[in-house]
Design an enzyme around this catalytic site. Structure first.
Site, mmCIF file in Angstrom:
data_model
loop_
_atom_site.group_PDB
_atom_site.id
_atom_site.type_symbol
_atom_site.label_atom_id
_atom_site.label_comp_id
_atom_site.label_asym_id
_atom_site.label_seq_id
_atom_site.Cartn_x
_atom_site.Cartn_y
_atom_site.Cartn_z
ATOM 1 N N SER A 34 0.784 -1.225 -0.187
ATOM 2 C CA SER A 34 -0.001 -0.099 -0.106
ATOM 3 C C SER A 34 0.817 1.318 -0.077
ATOM 4 C CB SER A 34 -0.869 -0.151 1.217
ATOM 5 O OG SER A 34 -0.228 -0.131 2.244
ATOM 6 N N SER A 124 6.763 5.097 18.252
ATOM 7 C CA SER A 124 7.290 6.497 17.968
ATOM 8 C C SER A 124 7.331 7.463 19.250
ATOM 9 C CB SER A 124 6.131 7.084 16.809
ATOM 10 O OG SER A 124 6.347 8.534 16.874
ATOM 11 N N TYR A 149 -3.026 9.020 14.325
ATOM 12 C CA TYR A 149 -1.937 8.222 14.224
ATOM 13 C C TYR A 149 -1.203 8.084 15.611
ATOM 14 C CZ TYR A 149 2.837 7.060 13.337
ATOM 15 O OH TYR A 149 4.188 6.582 13.297
ATOM 16 N N LYS A 153 -0.437 4.318 17.937
ATOM 17 C CA LYS A 153 0.990 3.800 18.679
ATOM 18 C C LYS A 153 0.961 3.883 20.016
ATOM 19 C CE LYS A 153 2.880 3.693 14.540
ATOM 20 N NZ LYS A 153 3.579 2.333 14.138
ATOM 21 N N ASP A 295 2.711 20.995 16.033
ATOM 22 C CA ASP A 295 3.935 21.005 16.446
ATOM 23 C C ASP A 295 4.396 21.282 17.779
ATOM 24 O OD1 ASP A 295 4.583 19.816 14.012
ATOM 25 O OD2 ASP A 295 5.605 21.744 13.261
#
Ligand code: NAD
Ligand code: WQD
Length: 336
Positions: A34, A124, A149, A153, A295
């Site tokens: 993918s 991560s 995301y 994790k 961020d």
């Protein structure tokens, strides 16, 4: 010794497979392609002179994974397969939970049923959230994730920890990567861009290659030495080598352990741009832009636990990261 590598044709997976083959492991790659290409297997063969077995398929296909685990005496799984784009995860949370969390559950159920209970997992630095102060250590509390995301994790880490509590035969290594960049020295494997890059280094290489006009530096008013964001960039080959050590570790003991894989050195966005320009001789025009949502100012590791327990330490510096990222970009452009 046989190892199943899910996501083994991807960016970090392909570099790890090359290291595994160099160490004479028998490698079976399972990848649904993918976000990678079948040709990567040929490139790995060119680099190592050895051929990994390749199975095109999905970790959620329990019948397929069950067959692989039955047919081969697989002693451990290195699990890279998953979706990784932060922005996409905000738009498509269900797909991210399905692929990453449900996919991992399918893999773990199949492994349990086959009696294969050793796994190295790609986590991560995002699980530290924004609350912890760098250098980040594994014993700090997990932070609040800011996107689906990151939550996948964090969730998978929890599942794996709880699995080890429930069954002491499991052996798990949770590897928290910081910012992987660079590519193999051969120029044969690297990261394939998927549309306009979100990450800094592929953006820089595409600006240098004149595929993109200008880099936007997201924020110059952070509380950092030059005002731009600071991250712990790590060469993908160093990262791949960390997996070999983690694999040896899970094969030799049980329980769940967590390790940072970073260099321990933070660099700002402008430091990365300056190093890239100096090392490659290319131009990277940039503008200062507003901060990017989500961020944080600074994120770098304390990598001492991996050094102490795994005997692993990153060896490649920023110049090599820039040089190798650029060689890969040039090679991609020759192919096009
Ligand atoms: P990548 O997209 O290059 O590699 C992932 C591979 O998994 C791809 O080849 C893709 O085709 C495959 N895949 C995806 N879903 C699958 C499924 N359901 N079944 C089988 N194959 C599937 O990504 P990468 O940069 O190599 O990252 C590898 C892992 O490391 C991911 O889990 C990612 O979340 C994690 N990670 C990456 C970074 C990073 O910055 N690159 C940082 C921290 C953690
Ligand atoms: C690095 C720095 C940006 C692009 C992400 C994920 C993280 C992990 C690694 C998977 C920041 C700045 C960037 C640009 C810029 N992935 N930047 N202009 O955000 O640290 O981490 O990738 O697990 O989960 O969040 O990496 O490369 O996107 O950004 O100024 O065009 O570069 O603001 O300071 P990040 P990045």
């Amino acid at each position: 010794m046989s190892v199943l590598v899910t996501g083994g044709t991807g960016y970090i997976g392909s570099h790890t497979v090359a290291e595994l083959l160099a160490k004479r492991y028998y490698v079976i790659i399972l990848d649904n392609l993918s976000n990678s290409k079948r040709d990567v297997v040929d490139s790995i063969e060119k680099i190592t002179g050895r051929t990994p077995q390749f199975v095109e398929g999905d970790i959620r296909d329990k019948a397929l994974v069950g067959r692989i685990l039955q047919e081969e005496p697989i002693e451990a799984v290195i699990h890279f397969a998953g979706s990784k784009a932060v922005g996409e995860s905000v738009r498509m949370p269900l797909e991210y939970y399905h692929n990453n969390v449900y996919g991992t559950i399918c893999l773990l159920e199949t492994m349990r049923d086959a009696g294969c209970k050793s796994i190295v997992f790609s986590s991560s630095a995002t699980v530290y959230g924004g609350e912890n102060v760098s250098p980040l250590r594994e014993d700090m509390p997990e932070g609040r994730t800011t996107n689906p995301y990151g939550t996948t994790k964090l969730t998978i880490e929890k599942i794996l920890r709880e699995l080890c509590v429930s069954d002491p035969e499991w052996s798990v290594s949770l590897l928290r990567y910081f910012n992987p960049i660079g590519a193999h020295k051969s120029g044969l494997i690297g990261e394939f861009p998927n549309g306009e890059p979100n990450n800094l280094m592929p953006y820089i290489t595409q600006v240098a290659a004149k595929k993109l006009k200008k880099l936007k530096v997201f924020g110059s008013d952070y509380n950092t030495p030059d005002g731009t964001g600071v991250r712990d960039y790590i060469h993908v080959v160093d990262l791949a080598k960390g997996h070999i050590r983690a694999l040896e570790r899970v094969l030799g003991r049980t329980g769940c352990e967590t390790f940072n894989l970073g260099t321990g050195q933070g660099y700002s966005v402008l430091e990365i741009v300056k190093s890239f320009v100096r090392v490659t001789g290319q131009k990277v025009p940039y503008d200062i832009a507003p901060r990017r949502e989500g961020d944080i100012a600074t994120c770098y590791s304390d990598p001492s636990l991996a050094e102490k327990e795994l005997g692993w330490k990153a060896e490649l510096g920023l110049d090599e990261m820039c040089e190798d990222s650029w060689r890969w970009e040039e090679q991609l452009n020759q192919e096009a």
